[in-house]
Design a protein around this motif. Structure first.
Motif, PDB file in Angstrom:
ATOM      1  N   LYS A 123      22.134  38.819  78.361  1.00  0.00           N
ATOM      2  CA  LYS A 123      22.509  39.740  77.281  1.00  0.00           C
ATOM      3  C   LYS A 123      22.644  39.039  75.927  1.00  0.00           C
ATOM      4  O   LYS A 123      22.940  39.683  74.925  1.00  0.00           O
ATOM      5  CB  LYS A 123      23.836  40.415  77.621  1.00  0.00           C
ATOM      6  CG  LYS A 123      23.786  41.331  78.839  1.00  0.00           C
ATOM      7  CD  LYS A 123      23.243  42.700  78.481  1.00  0.00           C
ATOM      8  CE  LYS A 123      24.266  43.531  77.751  1.00  0.00           C
ATOM      9  NZ  LYS A 123      23.800  44.896  77.475  1.00  0.00           N
ATOM     10  N   ALA A 124      22.405  37.751  75.885  1.00  0.00           N
ATOM     11  CA  ALA A 124      22.542  37.003  74.635  1.00  0.00           C
ATOM     12  C   ALA A 124      21.672  37.613  73.545  1.00  0.00           C
ATOM     13  O   ALA A 124      20.488  37.882  73.776  1.00  0.00           O
ATOM     14  CB  ALA A 124      22.159  35.547  74.849  1.00  0.00           C
ATOM     15  N   PRO A 125      22.219  37.849  72.353  1.00  0.00           N
ATOM     16  CA  PRO A 125      21.431  38.441  71.268  1.00  0.00           C
ATOM     17  C   PRO A 125      20.151  37.674  70.963  1.00  0.00           C
ATOM     18  O   PRO A 125      19.110  38.270  70.683  1.00  0.00           O
ATOM     19  CB  PRO A 125      22.397  38.411  70.082  1.00  0.00           C
ATOM     20  CG  PRO A 125      23.755  38.470  70.713  1.00  0.00           C
ATOM     21  CD  PRO A 125      23.630  37.668  71.968  1.00  0.00           C
ATOM     22  N   SER A 126      20.205  36.341  71.011  1.00  0.00           N
ATOM     23  CA  SER A 126      19.018  35.545  70.709  1.00  0.00           C
ATOM     24  C   SER A 126      17.936  35.743  71.763  1.00  0.00           C
ATOM     25  O   SER A 126      16.739  35.796  71.437  1.00  0.00           O
ATOM     26  CB  SER A 126      19.383  34.065  70.613  1.00  0.00           C
ATOM     27  OG  SER A 126      19.952  33.600  71.834  1.00  0.00           O
ATOM     28  N   VAL A 127      18.348  35.880  73.017  1.00  0.00           N
ATOM     29  CA  VAL A 127      17.385  36.117  74.097  1.00  0.00           C
ATOM     30  C   VAL A 127      16.714  37.470  73.921  1.00  0.00           C
ATOM     31  O   VAL A 127      15.486  37.597  74.036  1.00  0.00           O
ATOM     32  CB  VAL A 127      18.086  36.040  75.470  1.00  0.00           C
ATOM     33  CG1 VAL A 127      17.138  36.479  76.594  1.00  0.00           C
ATOM     34  CG2 VAL A 127      18.600  34.635  75.731  1.00  0.00           C
TER      35      VAL A 127
END
Length: 378
Positions: A123-127
């Motif tokens: 769920k990481a924004p960068s991912v």
């Protein structure tokens, strides 16, 4: 903007193309706090002492961390202060005279960080940003190939894509710049409220917001004379806050006496099998439990995998999106804040679902289809 993009790809037979082509643009100012909060959440997740403090609850958390002697607590506070310096102007009511900004009401961002620490790394924004950018670029390449034989259609596509990119970024950056300036003006007034609360004149710092700017000097000269004025204005404010303001485009505002109360059961709850319709803002499908949140201070109630159902959103809501499986909002348009941010984070989103926070029961199981603009109640 979305209408022009719909028109540019109308002949390709996929109504969801316009939404997909606006995902993962990058450099969206209102989405920037998500990455910063995510890193703070990872810091907590990877440290046993910080995890233990967050597990105790948000109430009193900042005091525990600031008075603690551990290196991990000191590092978190240092980075949290840096976050507040950069993003502390954001709030969930940025049009308000005295909004609950992240800098003045730190329990709110701490609650959002608390939710983020529970999320899986996927769920990481960068991912998500990288995935969405790759998908958008590949889709754009495919559409360009399909329109290669039609110079006029291809030129229209390129022009609209560029316009959508510029508009999305400038809209959010312009709002961010304005809010930062307003925040600098609001902070001294907030400090005034804090000082007169400590003196016992005001009951809470927010009381200062019941004064006009032109009254502040007179208040300082004779603060006690304004106590009954503040009380009377709060009475009116609280009475109005119980009402649901009508949305309108043109014409006269209906008399306040005709406005419904927010808690009035004017809409029947949607039963199993009901399909609610709105505007698709970000493509994707998600199924999960509905969590009705009308105030971001209730963000800690949102569990991983749940669907956020909200009345409306502002940039201060953005970090909650990262913790949600999907987003459903009562009002909004394809180029509204919620739409732009959901596309940046890759979260299925449906806007303009009238009365969603009343029709959908808290805890109901939903399926959100962000391309079709539908919310199915199971």
């Amino acid at each position: 903007m979305t209408g022009a993009l719909d028109q540019a790809v109308a002949g390709l037979g996929d109504p969801s193309l316009a939404i997909k082509l606006m995902g993962g643009l990058g450099d969206i100012a209102s989405a920037a706090p998500n990455e910063a909060m995510w890193k703070l959440g990872r810091l907590v997740r990877e440290d046993d002492e910080l995890t233990a403090e967050f597990d105790k609850g948000i109430d009193g958390l900042e005091d525990r961390l600031r008075t603690g002697s551990s290196k991990s607590a000191a590092e978190f506070i240092t980075r949290f202060d840096e976050f507040l310096y950069e993003f502390g102007s954001r709030s969930t009511e940025e049009w308000s005279a005295a909004p609950k900004t992240w800098e003045t009401h730190r329990r709110i961002p701490l609650g959002m960080i608390d939710r983020m620490r529970l999320q899986d790394e996927s769920k990481a924004p960068s991912v998500q940003a990288d995935r969405l950018r790759r998908e958008r670029e590949e889709l754009t390449k495919q559409i360009r190939s399909r329109l290669a034989g039609n110079a006029e259609a291809l030129a229209q596509l390129e022009a609209v894509l560029r316009s959508a990119e510029l508009y999305s970024r400038s809209r959010e950056q312009g709002k961010t710049n304005t809010i930062r300036v307003l925040h600098e003006a609001r902070l001294p007034i907030w400090e005034l409220g804090l000082r007169y609360t400590k003196k016992g004149v005001l009951g809470r710092p927010e009381d200062i917001s019941m004064l006009l700017e032109s009254e502040l000097d007179s208040f300082i000269e004779n603060p006690q004379s304004f106590v009954p004025v503040i009380a009377e204005r709060w009475e009116w404010y609280d009475a109005l806050d119980e009402l649901e303001p009508p949305f309108f485009i043109d014409g006269e505002i209906p008399p306040v006496t005709t406005w419904q109360k927010k808690k009035d059961p004017d809409l029947e709850p949607a039963g199993a099998g009901t399909v609610l319709h709105g505007l698709g803002a970000c493509a994707g499908t998600a199924t999960g439990i509905a969590r009705i949140i009308t105030d971001p201070e209730d963000a800690p109630d949102l569990e991983p995998g749940e669907i956020l159902v909200a009345p409306l959103t502002d940039p201060g809501w953005t970090p909650i999106f990262t913790s949600a499986e999907a987003v459903v909002v009562n009002v909004g348009s394809p180029m509204s804040h919620a739409a732009i941010v959901s596309r940046e984070l890759g979260i299925p989103c449906v806007l303009g679902v009238r009365g969603a926070t009343k029709k959908i029961k808290d805890g109901a199981k939903l399926t959100v289809d962000g391309a079709a603009g539908t919310v199915t109640v199971h």
